[in-house]
Scaffold this active site. Structure first.
Site, short mmCIF file in Angstrom:
data_model
loop_
_atom_site.label_atom_id
_atom_site.label_comp_id
_atom_site.label_asym_id
_atom_site.label_seq_id
_atom_site.Cartn_x
_atom_site.Cartn_y
_atom_site.Cartn_z
N ARG A 88 0.83 -1.21 0.00
CA ARG A 88 0.00 0.00 0.00
C ARG A 88 0.87 1.26 0.00
O ARG A 88 0.55 2.25 -0.65
CB ARG A 88 -0.97 -0.01 1.18
CG ARG A 88 -0.40 0.37 2.52
CD ARG A 88 -1.47 0.49 3.58
NE ARG A 88 -1.98 -0.80 3.99
CZ ARG A 88 -1.47 -1.52 4.99
NH1 ARG A 88 -0.42 -1.07 5.66
NH2 ARG A 88 -1.99 -2.67 5.33
N HIS A 143 -2.36 -8.89 5.66
CA HIS A 143 -3.30 -7.78 5.52
C HIS A 143 -4.09 -7.99 4.23
O HIS A 143 -3.61 -8.60 3.29
CB HIS A 143 -2.57 -6.44 5.45
CG HIS A 143 -1.78 -6.11 6.69
ND1 HIS A 143 -0.57 -6.70 6.96
CD2 HIS A 143 -2.03 -5.26 7.71
CE1 HIS A 143 -0.10 -6.22 8.12
NE2 HIS A 143 -0.98 -5.35 8.59
N CYS A 201 -5.22 -0.06 8.38
CA CYS A 201 -4.80 0.17 9.77
C CYS A 201 -4.12 -1.09 10.29
O CYS A 201 -4.78 -2.04 10.74
CB CYS A 201 -6.01 0.54 10.62
SG CYS A 201 -5.61 0.92 12.35
N ASP A 202 -2.79 -1.11 10.23
CA ASP A 202 -2.03 -2.30 10.62
C ASP A 202 -2.40 -2.86 12.00
O ASP A 202 -2.55 -4.07 12.16
CB ASP A 202 -0.53 -2.00 10.60
CG ASP A 202 -0.01 -1.71 9.21
OD1 ASP A 202 -0.33 -2.48 8.29
OD2 ASP A 202 0.72 -0.72 9.06
N PRO A 203 -2.50 -2.00 13.02
CA PRO A 203 -2.67 -2.56 14.37
C PRO A 203 -4.10 -3.00 14.70
O PRO A 203 -4.36 -3.35 15.85
CB PRO A 203 -2.22 -1.42 15.29
CG PRO A 203 -2.43 -0.18 14.51
CD PRO A 203 -2.19 -0.55 13.07
#
Length: 789
Positions: free
Chosen positions: A353, A407, A474-476
């Site tokens: 991304r 992801h 949003c990775d987390p």
């Protein structure tokens, strides 16, 4: 008022900070394709270079973990930096430039950040010290000049001590000594390893660091402890002696300190030049010395580097009622976009991304780079049409750290970023290029994009909602769907947006059946979002593995998230009636003086069905900060529905200033947009607005796009350039110069009571549909644009 601590040059291409204490973490950065250095006004520095993985040549004084740049980096006395001590030989008084480590009160301080150099001017005890840093276009080396001038009107005897710490280089092997044949202090180390195979991987690493002098010093130190003694860095014991001790370091922490003893007549100046960087061996150091360490070498390097940076000047110049915005857009925003697309954040495996969005910005600066990024990305597509978590850019590179976590959003960014490239270039031929993949398969770019869209349609549950796995944009948000059932509200509507864009491309390419197919898919996805995620006034953020919907009114924390609202506007999931309910909620619950927060209220503790985002400190990073990447998506969506005032308000708040109060609160110069400013404005007002000081952010490509296509309304399409400015209501006019497809457009945009829609005139004739067609490269076009009052 802001001029008291900060001022810009006339054309905005330099900023000068006149206090070392008002914005102590404020700094700037320089880069080339092999290195980057970020340095603060007080002299602390973080530098890295590629070999091919990121490495350092100046280290912390203790064993460092290898990690990415840290937000709100804390600095301490022994943090790596670049400093010069000055000692009055008659009185013994001491000060240092730029400010650390002595921190003596200064009569004058100027930190001057330019686009291709950084400079300091410090005056104390009747002595002026001027320090300047430049780097070359290709090699990994810092070029430092230090000029010392006597301002006191009498003869002065001073010692000058440049102090460049190497830090703790290795627990296996480290040393340093003065090498007369090289004219400098050279430190050597062995990168630690355990596995036998790593010996061969490390064999040719640049494990030497050097500090070279053009003018031979009278003495030096190569051991940190010999220099500091009992006095510490504020008053090193070594400086109490007439001369440094000419120490070496034998498995001791190395340092580079040299001493010049000089007599200066009134107004006399003495200039010194130094090189600082890494090397493989002494032969490489000697080559670098011959190439750069001279007055001519420095001057040529400065000219070449300025030319290198000027290649990223971008395609837009504006003249608006806000001169601070003009400075940023005309000088600093394209520079930050250029950095991202030029070096891909100095990593060998950028997240997919990030890679696609960073190179989206190059569509406006170096379109050929954006084009190649598309080809590189799709060449690494998985067999099933999915995109990998990271894009490998160097031979032997591996997916590391966050890229080892699954992801689900990466396919979304293909059409979303391609849209900007096609709008800017009209290069639909790119879609016909055959690309051989890493698995041996060959498809055209068009086919690969279609396969990615098909994967997005398949990666949904029985309700039609998009799976999140262990994170989306949003990775987390890593525990919403780690059991395989959780879904993302944002990814669902973002999927619909990607499908809509791709359907338009299919139609442009004459593939009506595919266009119909993907539009139907987008409608199906949007319908699912409305059926399962609409909470009455906004869209929910997702549904967990255990079927708990979150980001809704009943949630005491994480109640409303910005991204689902933004992308529901872009995707068409949100109707006009829904938008009229959402926007006031965003205004009320997410707005702060420093921008729009990512969600609110922030989490105060772990929520195990949401993930580690809830463990981050409230108001920092993804836990409810003014996360500018999310905010700029919102700006893009607002311009898409004509909400020009709201859009400009959010966009303007991404730039520090212009009040002195705002600069101090954010603690950052207006030379880049950081990835976040602290949120939790109501809970922790003292720290709200504080900059992360991180200039790596997907925000900037979108911000540049919003200024070009949103505010100025100058967006390309297959036929030419569409002109639909969206000025904030309190502006009556702007002037714009826009480079587009090889031509130059000069536009005078003014409000008029005589028009009810945008009217564009060229050579006295009104353009049909406010669009300029038949653009000829090399031509200049002067347009007069009237917009309704």
């Amino acid at each position: 008022m802001a001029q008291m601590i900060l001022r810009s040059s006339e054309d905005g291409d330099r900023y000068e900070l006149v206090s070392p204490t008002a914005l102590p973490k404020a700094g700037g950065f320089l880069w080339n394709q092999k290195m980057m250095i970020q340095i603060t006004c007080r002299g602390y520095a973080t530098a890295q270079f590629m070999q091919p993985e990121p490495s350092k040549y100046a280290h912390a004084p203790n064993l460092e973990a290898k990690t990415f740049m840290q937000p709100e980096q804390n600095y301490y006395a022994h943090h790596p930096g670049r400093f010069v001590y000055i000692k009055d030989e008659e009185s013994g008084q001491l000060f240092s430039a730029p400010y650390e480590p002595v921190r003596a009160p200064l009569e004058r301080f100027v930190f001057s950040v330019g686009k291709s150099d950084m400079a300091w001017t410090v005056e104390h005890l009747g002595i002026r010290v001027e320090m300047t840093l430049v780097i070359p276009t290709h090699d990994v080396v810092e070029l430092w000049s230090v000029k010392v001038t006597n301002l006191s009107g009498r003869l002065r005897r001073v010692s000058v001590y440049p102090y460049f710490p190497f830090g703790y280089m290795s627990w296996m092997n480290q040393e340093a000594e003065w090498q007369p044949d090289l004219g400098g202090v050279v430190s050597s180390s062995i990168t630690p390893y355990q596995k036998a195979a790593d010996y061969f991987k490390n064999k040719y690493l640049k494990d030497k660091s050097y500090f070279l002098t053009e003018t031979p010093p009278v003495a030096w130190e190569a051991m940190q402890q010999a220099f500091e003694g009992e006095g510490g860095l504020h008053a090193p014991s070594s400086l109490l002696e007439p001369e440094l001790s000419c120490s070496d370091a034998r498995y001791e922490t190395p340092v580079a300190v040299v001493q010049y003893r000089t007599e200066l007549e009134p107004n006399q100046e003495q200039e010194y030049r130094f090189l600082f960087g890494p090397a493989y061996d002494d032969a490489e150091i000697q080559t670098i010395r011959k190439k750069y360490l001279s007055k001519e070498g420095f001057a040529q390097t400065a000219r070449e580097y300025a030319e290198y940076i000027s290649k990223g000047k971008g395609c837009l110049q504006i003249e608006t009622p806000d001169k601070h915005v003009d400075n940023f857009v005309n000088n600093w925003l394209p520079r930050q976009c250029y950095y991202h697309g030029d070096v891909n954040r100095l990593t060998t495996d950028p997240q997919t991304r990030n890679y696609l969005q960073d190179n989206m910005g190059m569509s406006y600066i170096k379109p050929e780079v954006a084009r190649q990024a598309v080809l590189t990305a799709v060449s690494q597509q998985e067999k099933n049409g999915a995109m990998p978590d990271g894009i490998l850019l160097a031979e032997g590179a591996e997916l590391k750290y966050i890229n080892q976590i699954p992801h689900t959003d990466h396919c979304i960014w293909l059409p979303v970023t391609l849209e900007a490239y096609l709008s800017e270039t009209g290069d639909y031929d790119l879609l016909k290029v055959p690309v051989k993949g890493m698995h041996g398969d060959t498809y055209t770019v068009f086919e690969r994009f279609s396969r990615a869209m098909d994967w997005l349609l398949s990666a949904r549950d029985a309700r039609g909602l998009s799976y999140i796995a262990q994170g989306d944009w949003c990775d987390p948000l890593n525990m919403v769907g780690y059991k395989g059932k959780g879904v993302s509200g944002w990814q669902t509507v973002a999927t619909a947006f990607a499908l809509r864009i791709w359907a338009d491309v299919c139609e442009q390419e004459g593939k009506a059946d595919l266009a119909t197919h993907y539009r139907a898919g987008a409608k199906e996805v949007n319908d699912a979002a409305n059926a399962h995620l609409w909470d009455g006034d906004w869209f929910a953020r997702g549904i967990t593995d255990d079927n708990v919907i979150f980001g809704i009114k009943q949630d005491p924390e994480g109640r409303i998230w910005l991204n689902p609202q933004t992308w529901s506007i872009l995707s068409g999931a949100a109707s006009t009636a829904q938008i009229s309910r959402m926007l006031p909620q965003v205004d009320t619950q997410l707005s702060t003086p420093y921008g729009i927060v990512m969600f609110a209220p922030p989490y105060s503790g772990m929520r195990e069905d949401v993930g580690r985002v809830t463990q981050k400190y409230p108001g920092s990073a993804e836990n409810g900060s003014v996360y500018n990447h999310a905010a700029v998506f919102y700006v893009h969506s607002l311009y898409s529905i004509g909400e020009s005032d709201r859009a400009y308000d959010v966009l303007r708040k991404m730039i520090p200033g212009p009040s002195e109060e705002d600069y101090i609160q954010r603690g950052q110069l207006p030379v880049y947009i950081p990835n976040y400013y602290r949120g939790a404005w109501q809970k922790y007002p003292r720290t709200a607005g504080r900059s992360s000081q991180l200039f790596n952010t997907g925000t900037v490509s979108w911000a540049y796009r919003c200024f070009i296509e949103g505010l100025c309304g100058l967006r390309g399409d297959a036929q030419g350039l569409r002109i639909q400015p969206q000025l904030p209501s309190f502006w009556d006019a702007i002037k714009v110069t826009r480079l587009f497809r090889g031509a130059t457009f000069v536009l005078d945009i003014r409000r008029s009571a005589d028009v009810k829609e945008v009217v564009v005139k060229h050579e006295g004739k009104v353009l049909s549909d406010a669009r300029f067609t038949d653009i000829q490269p090399g031509k200049n076009y002067e347009l007069f644009v009237s917009i309704p009052r």
